[in-house]
Design a protein around this motif. Structure first.
Motif, short mmCIF file in Angstrom:
data_model
loop_
_atom_site.label_atom_id
_atom_site.label_comp_id
_atom_site.label_asym_id
_atom_site.label_seq_id
_atom_site.Cartn_x
_atom_site.Cartn_y
_atom_site.Cartn_z
N ALA A 110 0.81 -1.21 0.00
CA ALA A 110 0.00 0.00 0.00
C ALA A 110 0.85 1.26 0.00
O ALA A 110 0.46 2.29 -0.58
N ALA A 111 2.02 1.20 0.63
CA ALA A 111 2.88 2.38 0.74
C ALA A 111 3.92 2.46 -0.37
O ALA A 111 4.69 3.42 -0.43
N ALA A 112 3.94 1.50 -1.26
CA ALA A 112 5.02 1.40 -2.25
C ALA A 112 4.80 2.33 -3.44
O ALA A 112 3.67 2.54 -3.90
N SER A 113 5.90 2.85 -3.96
CA SER A 113 5.90 3.60 -5.21
C SER A 113 5.80 2.59 -6.36
O SER A 113 6.00 1.39 -6.15
N PRO A 114 5.53 3.05 -7.58
CA PRO A 114 5.52 2.11 -8.71
C PRO A 114 6.83 1.33 -8.85
O PRO A 114 6.81 0.13 -9.12
N LEU A 135 7.35 -7.34 -6.76
CA LEU A 135 6.96 -8.42 -7.67
C LEU A 135 8.16 -9.31 -8.02
O LEU A 135 8.04 -10.53 -8.04
N LEU A 136 9.29 -8.68 -8.29
CA LEU A 136 10.49 -9.46 -8.63
C LEU A 136 10.96 -10.29 -7.44
O LEU A 136 11.42 -11.43 -7.62
N GLU A 137 10.84 -9.76 -6.23
CA GLU A 137 11.19 -10.53 -5.03
C GLU A 137 10.29 -11.76 -4.91
O GLU A 137 10.77 -12.86 -4.62
N HIS A 138 8.99 -11.56 -5.12
CA HIS A 138 8.06 -12.68 -5.05
C HIS A 138 8.37 -13.72 -6.13
O HIS A 138 8.28 -14.92 -5.88
N LEU A 139 8.72 -13.24 -7.30
CA LEU A 139 9.08 -14.15 -8.39
C LEU A 139 10.29 -15.00 -7.99
O LEU A 139 10.28 -16.23 -8.16
N LYS A 188 16.02 -6.89 -10.84
CA LYS A 188 15.63 -6.47 -9.49
C LYS A 188 16.64 -5.49 -8.91
O LYS A 188 16.29 -4.45 -8.35
N GLU A 189 17.92 -5.80 -9.09
CA GLU A 189 18.96 -4.90 -8.56
C GLU A 189 18.90 -3.55 -9.26
O GLU A 189 19.09 -2.51 -8.61
N GLY A 190 18.63 -3.54 -10.54
CA GLY A 190 18.48 -2.27 -11.25
C GLY A 190 17.31 -1.46 -10.74
O GLY A 190 17.43 -0.24 -10.53
N TRP A 191 16.17 -2.13 -10.53
CA TRP A 191 15.01 -1.42 -10.02
C TRP A 191 15.25 -0.93 -8.58
O TRP A 191 14.76 0.13 -8.20
N GLU A 192 15.98 -1.71 -7.79
CA GLU A 192 16.28 -1.27 -6.41
C GLU A 192 17.10 0.02 -6.44
O GLU A 192 16.98 0.84 -5.54
N GLY A 193 17.90 0.20 -7.46
CA GLY A 193 18.69 1.43 -7.59
C GLY A 193 17.87 2.65 -7.93
O GLY A 193 18.36 3.78 -7.80
N THR A 194 16.60 2.45 -8.34
CA THR A 194 15.75 3.59 -8.69
C THR A 194 14.84 4.01 -7.56
O THR A 194 14.14 5.01 -7.68
N THR A 195 14.82 3.22 -6.48
CA THR A 195 13.87 3.53 -5.39
C THR A 195 14.51 4.37 -4.33
O THR A 195 15.69 4.50 -4.21
#
Length: 126
Positions: free
Chosen positions: A21-25, A32-36, A119-126
């Protein structure tokens, strides 16, 4: 919706719902990638222990996650990046179908080699 029989499960479900609920896009993509990746671990275990019905359920979850990620791509404005991500998600889906058909975990490593850097790339954008 929540399992109140086990307080630990209920806590985890509540914590997970609050995180979403608190997450950005961008954070949603990471979740989602963590769940995958978690489901890939489950699939490997289910194959090793011959729990093939559970394996199928986990593969379905992975395919659903990949579909959600693919459907969220902005193909109109995303250009080459969106097309490359689409191809990666398609590759992962096909490899998971191979795992499902053959009950062999080897293609899971290929999927991990695609998903972990994403996932690591997306983590760098958060």
């Amino acid at each position: 919706m929540f399992n109140n029989d086990n307080p630990l499960i209920a806590y985890r479900q509540n914590a997970g719902a609050a995180r979403i609920a608190a997450a950005s896009p961008q954070q949603l993509v990471v979740i989602l990638l963590e769940h995958l990746l978690d489901e890939l671990d489950y699939i490997e275990n289910y194959i090793a222990t011959m729990q093939l019905n559970h394996k199928g359920d986990s593969i379905s979850k992975c395919l659903e996650i990949l579909h959600v990620l693919d459907a969220s791509l902005d193909t109109q404005n995303g250009g080459e990046l969106a097309e490359n991500l689409h191809q990666l998600y398609d590759f992962c889906s096909r490899r998971l179908l191979t795992v499902n058909l053959r009950n062999q975990p080897e293609p899971l490593a290929e999927v991990r080699r695609v998903i972990i850097p994403l996932k690591e790339g997306w983590e760098g954008t958060t």
